[in-house]
Scaffold this motif. Structure first.
Motif, short mmCIF file in Angstrom:
data_model
loop_
_atom_site.label_atom_id
_atom_site.label_comp_id
_atom_site.label_asym_id
_atom_site.label_seq_id
_atom_site.Cartn_x
_atom_site.Cartn_y
_atom_site.Cartn_z
N LEU A 11 0.82 -1.20 0.00
CA LEU A 11 0.00 0.00 0.00
C LEU A 11 0.86 1.26 0.00
N ALA A 12 1.94 1.26 0.77
CA ALA A 12 2.85 2.41 0.80
C ALA A 12 3.45 2.64 -0.58
N GLU A 13 3.83 1.57 -1.25
CA GLU A 13 4.40 1.68 -2.60
C GLU A 13 3.39 2.25 -3.58
N VAL A 14 2.14 1.80 -3.50
CA VAL A 14 1.08 2.30 -4.39
C VAL A 14 0.83 3.79 -4.12
N ILE A 15 0.76 4.16 -2.87
CA ILE A 15 0.52 5.57 -2.52
C ILE A 15 1.67 6.44 -3.01
N HIS A 16 2.87 5.96 -2.82
CA HIS A 16 4.05 6.71 -3.30
C HIS A 16 4.01 6.85 -4.82
N TYR A 17 3.65 5.80 -5.51
CA TYR A 17 3.53 5.84 -6.96
C TYR A 17 2.50 6.88 -7.39
N ILE A 18 1.34 6.88 -6.75
CA ILE A 18 0.30 7.85 -7.08
C ILE A 18 0.81 9.27 -6.87
N ALA A 19 1.49 9.49 -5.74
CA ALA A 19 2.02 10.82 -5.45
C ALA A 19 3.03 11.27 -6.50
N ASP A 20 3.84 10.34 -6.98
CA ASP A 20 4.91 10.70 -7.91
C ASP A 20 4.49 10.76 -9.37
N TYR A 21 3.55 9.91 -9.78
CA TYR A 21 3.31 9.76 -11.22
C TYR A 21 1.90 10.09 -11.70
N GLU A 22 0.92 10.11 -10.83
CA GLU A 22 -0.43 10.41 -11.28
C GLU A 22 -0.62 11.91 -11.45
N SER A 23 -1.39 12.29 -12.44
CA SER A 23 -1.56 13.71 -12.75
C SER A 23 -2.45 14.42 -11.72
N LEU A 24 -3.38 13.74 -11.13
CA LEU A 24 -4.31 14.29 -10.14
C LEU A 24 -5.15 15.43 -10.71
#
Length: 99
Positions: A11-24
């Protein structure tokens, strides 16, 4: 934090990925004027870091919540008479702790 659907490290890895790569970009219209996308990214990174800290704290404690609930009072008394290293070895041998 009790998370049951995914392991905390995943879950931490997924959250970090979202923070770094998703446009939001989809959040733009839902964000209050006081918050930016970078604020949200920072908050997501903080959550990921906190999850990783919890993992380390759980490892340091040497026993998972499930393991201690499964032990009888007699088993807990026996473990308290052992050194921490001996106790961990015994719990690992019987499958109460992850390797």
């Amino acid at each position: 934090m009790k998370i049951q659907s995914l392991p905390k490290d995943l879950l931490a890895e997924v959250i970090h990925y979202i923070a770094d790569y998703e446009s939001l970009d989809g959040l733009r219209e839902n964000l209050a004027a006081d918050f930016t996308q970078e604020d949200i990214r920072g908050a997501l990174r903080e959550v990921a870091v906190q999850l990783l800290k919890e993992i380390e704290e759980e490892k340091e404690s040497g026993r998972s919540e499930i393991s201690t609930r499964l032990l009888s009072q007699e088993s807990k008394e026996l473990l308290s008479s052992l050194s921490p290293l001996e106790g961990k070895k015994l719990l690992k041998a019987f499958g109460f702790l992850d390797n």
